[in-house]
Design a protein around this motif. Sequence first.
Motif, PDB file in Angstrom:
ATOM      1  N   ILE A   2       0.841  -1.205   0.000  1.00  0.00           N
ATOM      2  CA  ILE A   2       0.000   0.000   0.000  1.00  0.00           C
ATOM      3  C   ILE A   2       0.871   1.248   0.000  1.00  0.00           C
ATOM      4  O   ILE A   2       0.644   2.188  -0.781  1.00  0.00           O
ATOM      5  N   SER A   3       1.862   1.276   0.872  1.00  0.00           N
ATOM      6  CA  SER A   3       2.719   2.463   1.006  1.00  0.00           C
ATOM      7  C   SER A   3       3.494   2.732  -0.275  1.00  0.00           C
ATOM      8  O   SER A   3       3.450   3.840  -0.824  1.00  0.00           O
ATOM      9  N   PHE A   4       4.194   1.718  -0.762  1.00  0.00           N
ATOM     10  CA  PHE A   4       4.997   1.910  -1.961  1.00  0.00           C
ATOM     11  C   PHE A   4       4.143   2.043  -3.209  1.00  0.00           C
ATOM     12  O   PHE A   4       4.552   2.686  -4.180  1.00  0.00           O
ATOM     13  N   GLY A   5       2.945   1.448  -3.190  1.00  0.00           N
ATOM     14  CA  GLY A   5       2.025   1.629  -4.305  1.00  0.00           C
ATOM     15  C   GLY A   5       1.561   3.066  -4.413  1.00  0.00           C
ATOM     16  O   GLY A   5       1.475   3.630  -5.514  1.00  0.00           O
ATOM     17  N   LEU A   6       1.270   3.692  -3.259  1.00  0.00           N
ATOM     18  CA  LEU A   6       0.865   5.098  -3.252  1.00  0.00           C
ATOM     19  C   LEU A   6       1.990   5.991  -3.742  1.00  0.00           C
ATOM     20  O   LEU A   6       1.776   6.892  -4.568  1.00  0.00           O
ATOM     21  N   ILE A   7       3.194   5.739  -3.245  1.00  0.00           N
ATOM     22  CA  ILE A   7       4.343   6.534  -3.664  1.00  0.00           C
ATOM     23  C   ILE A   7       4.605   6.334  -5.154  1.00  0.00           C
ATOM     24  O   ILE A   7       4.900   7.288  -5.887  1.00  0.00           O
ATOM     25  N   SER A   8       4.486   5.096  -5.616  1.00  0.00           N
ATOM     26  CA  SER A   8       4.701   4.802  -7.032  1.00  0.00           C
ATOM     27  C   SER A   8       3.677   5.515  -7.905  1.00  0.00           C
ATOM     28  O   SER A   8       3.995   5.980  -9.002  1.00  0.00           O
ATOM     29  N   ALA A   9       2.445   5.594  -7.434  1.00  0.00           N
ATOM     30  CA  ALA A   9       1.372   6.188  -8.231  1.00  0.00           C
ATOM     31  C   ALA A   9       1.680   7.643  -8.577  1.00  0.00           C
ATOM     32  O   ALA A   9       1.532   8.057  -9.735  1.00  0.00           O
ATOM     33  N   VAL A  10       2.098   8.433  -7.595  1.00  0.00           N
ATOM     34  CA  VAL A  10       2.360   9.853  -7.876  1.00  0.00           C
ATOM     35  C   VAL A  10       3.619  10.016  -8.726  1.00  0.00           C
ATOM     36  O   VAL A  10       3.695  10.915  -9.576  1.00  0.00           O
ATOM     37  N   ASN A  11       4.602   9.161  -8.509  1.00  0.00           N
ATOM     38  CA  ASN A  11       5.811   9.241  -9.334  1.00  0.00           C
ATOM     39  C   ASN A  11       5.541   8.804 -10.764  1.00  0.00           C
ATOM     40  O   ASN A  11       6.050   9.408 -11.719  1.00  0.00           O
ATOM     41  N   MET A  12       4.739   7.762 -10.924  1.00  0.00           N
ATOM     42  CA  MET A  12       4.392   7.322 -12.267  1.00  0.00           C
ATOM     43  C   MET A  12       3.554   8.376 -12.986  1.00  0.00           C
ATOM     44  O   MET A  12       3.667   8.544 -14.207  1.00  0.00           O
ATOM     45  N   ALA A  13       2.713   9.085 -12.251  1.00  0.00           N
ATOM     46  CA  ALA A  13       1.915  10.149 -12.863  1.00  0.00           C
ATOM     47  C   ALA A  13       2.821  11.207 -13.484  1.00  0.00           C
ATOM     48  O   ALA A  13       2.577  11.684 -14.606  1.00  0.00           O
ATOM     49  N   GLU A  14       3.879  11.576 -12.781  1.00  0.00           N
ATOM     50  CA  GLU A  14       4.811  12.575 -13.301  1.00  0.00           C
ATOM     51  C   GLU A  14       5.642  12.002 -14.449  1.00  0.00           C
ATOM     52  O   GLU A  14       5.972  12.721 -15.402  1.00  0.00           O
ATOM     53  N   ILE A  15       5.984  10.723 -14.372  1.00  0.00           N
ATOM     54  CA  ILE A  15       6.713  10.091 -15.477  1.00  0.00           C
ATOM     55  C   ILE A  15       5.847  10.046 -16.731  1.00  0.00           C
ATOM     56  O   ILE A  15       6.304  10.364 -17.838  1.00  0.00           O
ATOM     57  N   TYR A  16       4.588   9.668 -16.568  1.00  0.00           N
ATOM     58  CA  TYR A  16       3.663   9.650 -17.705  1.00  0.00           C
ATOM     59  C   TYR A  16       3.508  11.050 -18.294  1.00  0.00           C
ATOM     60  O   TYR A  16       3.487  11.219 -19.517  1.00  0.00           O
TER      61      TYR A  16
END
Length: 214
Positions: free
Chosen positions: A87-101
């Motif tokens: 959950i924790s790393f998924g949340l962090i990944s989500a915002v980082n992936m949003a910026e990568i996209y």
Amino acid sequence: MTWDHVFLIISGIPRTIIVTVLSLAVGMLLGFPIMLMRIAPLSPVRVAATVLIAVVRSVPPVVWVFMVFFGVGADVVDVSPFTAAVISFGLISAVNMAEIYRGGLIAIPLGHHEAAIALNLSRWHHFRDVTLPQMFVVSLPAIATYAVGLLKDTSIASTIGLQELSFQGRYVTDMTYKGFEALVVVGACYIVISLPIAWLSRNLGEMLKRRVAR
């Protein structure tokens, strides 16, 4: 340190890989709608996405892990170390992936969009056949780099008792009092796991570039 200790350290690799893969998958799925919110025409939606990204990225990963495990897990529902980590790393990944996209989307040449309009493509076909493939190809190196960083960040989950690679290395250190040898094995394991990710992203990127160029 014996081979039994080495194998004990290596036994933590599957959990490290599973947490990394699941967290990245969650991030890649949730990152897309967050990216769409980030570029939405409505300013309140853009502001909400910007604030979400800023807040999540500003808080250290270890704090998110503690908040989910000791906060949500203690006060709301029972959360295992594995679930808290994902959950924790998924949340962090989500915002980082949003910026990568978003970076991949911005990098698409304007002429490609103009060509799609000139061909009278519908919005869906424009997005599916022009925008999405190129955005993914451009984003792939950054995704691979982030995946390697995420792999290393999962070691934080050892602080809440997840028996992943770093946890096992620390356990062997406590058993043998040979911390240097144990840490060398742990470091070698991270290198062995990271190299295939870099190789896969490079080859997948070349393959996708050839397909998009057709």
